[in-house]
Structure formats: C-alpha cells, structure tokens
Enzyme design. Structure first.
Site, PDB file in Angstrom:
ATOM      1  N   CYS A 205      39.356 -14.929  70.882  1.00  0.00           N
ATOM      2  CA  CYS A 205      38.143 -15.517  71.476  1.00  0.00           C
ATOM      3  C   CYS A 205      37.883 -16.853  70.787  1.00  0.00           C
ATOM      4  CB  CYS A 205      36.959 -14.563  71.366  1.00  0.00           C
ATOM      5  SG  CYS A 205      36.463 -14.155  69.677  1.00  0.00           S
TER       6      CYS A 205
ATOM      7  N   SER B  37      36.601 -10.866  70.132  1.00  0.00           N
ATOM      8  CA  SER B  37      37.960 -10.414  69.779  1.00  0.00           C
ATOM      9  C   SER B  37      38.000  -9.386  68.641  1.00  0.00           C
ATOM     10  CB  SER B  37      38.898 -11.594  69.514  1.00  0.00           C
ATOM     11  OG  SER B  37      38.494 -12.371  68.426  1.00  0.00           O
TER      12      SER B  37
ATOM     13  N   ASP C 158      30.072 -14.621  76.574  1.00  0.00           N
ATOM     14  CA  ASP C 158      29.992 -14.774  75.119  1.00  0.00           C
ATOM     15  C   ASP C 158      28.690 -14.180  74.593  1.00  0.00           C
ATOM     16  OD1 ASP C 158      30.067 -15.514  72.509  1.00  0.00           O
ATOM     17  OD2 ASP C 158      30.982 -17.460  72.930  1.00  0.00           O
TER      18      ASP C 158
HETATM   19  P1  4NP Z   1      33.140 -15.127  69.886  1.00  0.00           P
HETATM   20  O1  4NP Z   1      31.625 -15.692  69.909  1.00  0.00           O
HETATM   21  O2  4NP Z   1      33.992 -16.250  70.417  1.00  0.00           O
HETATM   22  O3  4NP Z   1      33.087 -13.965  70.794  1.00  0.00           O
HETATM   23  O4  4NP Z   1      33.428 -14.773  68.446  1.00  0.00           O
HETATM   24  C1  4NP Z   1      31.206 -16.864  69.286  1.00  0.00           C
HETATM   25  C2  4NP Z   1      30.962 -16.867  67.937  1.00  0.00           C
HETATM   26  C3  4NP Z   1      30.473 -18.006  67.312  1.00  0.00           C
HETATM   27  C4  4NP Z   1      30.240 -19.133  68.073  1.00  0.00           C
HETATM   28  C5  4NP Z   1      30.488 -19.136  69.423  1.00  0.00           C
HETATM   29  C6  4NP Z   1      30.980 -17.999  70.041  1.00  0.00           C
HETATM   30  N1  4NP Z   1      29.725 -20.283  67.432  1.00  0.00           N
HETATM   31  O5  4NP Z   1      29.320 -21.233  68.167  1.00  0.00           O
HETATM   32  O6  4NP Z   1      29.636 -20.346  66.195  1.00  0.00           O
END
Ligand code: 4NP
Length: 161
Positions: A15, A22, A128
C-alpha cells in the site's frame, strides 16, 4: 510416481504507507493461510513510516478479529522485491503504478489488485482508512480478498488475475 514437492508461494502486499492496509492484509492472509505453503510480507510505496509499527487503529481492529499485527514494522518496497516474490498485491491503482516504476527491466512478476480476488464483483481499490477511518469495512474487504486468493493457491490456479 513421486509426488510434486511442495512449492512455497511468496506474496508481497503493498500500500502507500505500510501502516494500515498492507500490514492488515499480511496479518489476515497469514492467519487464514492454515496449512497452505505460503510466505507473506508487506511494504509501502512511500518511505514515510519506515521502521514504525502499524497504525494503532489498524492494530486494534485486527486484534478485535483475532489477528496480531503488533510485531510488524513498515518498510519501503524495493526493486529486489520483484525477484523475491511470486506475486505482488497492490491495494489500489496508484500503488500498482508506483510499483511499475521500480520493476527491474527483465522481470515479469505479476502485480495484481487485491480486491480483484474477491468472489463477489465490486470496487477493485481498497479505500485508504488512514484518511477515511473505516477500519472495520476495510478489514472485511481484506478478509474476503484473502479467502479468494488462498482458494486460488489451494486449487493450483494462476496467481495473477
Ligand atoms: P496505508 O495508509 O497506505 O494503508 O498504510 C496510509 C498511511 C499513512 C499515510 C497515508 C496512507 N500518510 O499520509 O502518512
């Protein structure tokens, strides 16, 4: 006739941050895999959370469902992952496109969208939950997709959708 030796199937879930979708996919898939000969890992396309634990909301939702994410730590996907794994499973189109930018030139490891393995038709992108805060809904999606991918492995079907 000698039986075919067991062949381990190696799967990487990817991810953006490697702290929500993920690692949950990795934990759920591992928990459901039973006696299937699989090795699983997860990674992010970004380096934003490298070395850190999964998001507390993901860890808590998984724990409610009996899945332990507490030992997992974030890492960034690297070109060598295309050599180490038989299948790379992306959570959304953006992750899949980012992965293509680090694919070694002579490599043909499939990159598939995880939700394409669900038995019921529906959206192919995992939303997300970092932003949407819909961890229970995302867990359900990841569990359905895990069951679909595991049944392909157990039935000896092609890994890529
Ligand atoms: P993930 O979610 O891709 O499912 O782990 C996210 C985690 C952190 C961030 C974005 C999506 N971030 O902007 O820090």
């Amino acid at each position: 006739m000698p039986e075919d030796p067991l062949v381990t199937t190696r799967i990487l879930f990817v991810c953006l941050g490697n702290i929500c979708r993920s690692p949950t996919a990795e934990g759920v898939f591992r928990a459901l895999s039973g006696d299937a000969d699989v090795e699983v890992d997860s990674a992010g396309t970004s380096n934003w959370h490298v070395g850190g634990p999964p998001d507390k909301r993901a860890t808590e939702e998984a724990a409610r469902r009996g899945v332990d994410l507490s030992g997992l730590r974030a890492r960034q996907a690297v070109p060598e992952d295309f050599e180490r794994f038989d299948l790379i499973v992306a959570m959304d189109h953006s992750n899949a496109a980012k992965l293509e930018t680090i694919r070694p030139s002579d490599n043909s490891t499939p990159v598939a969208l995880f939700l394409s393995y669900r038995s019921e038709p529906g959206p192919v992108e995992v939303p997300d939950p970092y932003y949407e805060d819909n961890f229970p809904e995302v867990f359900d999606m990841l569990e359905e997709a895990s069951r679909g991918l595991l049944s392909r492995i157990r039935n000896g079907q092609e890994l890529a959708q």
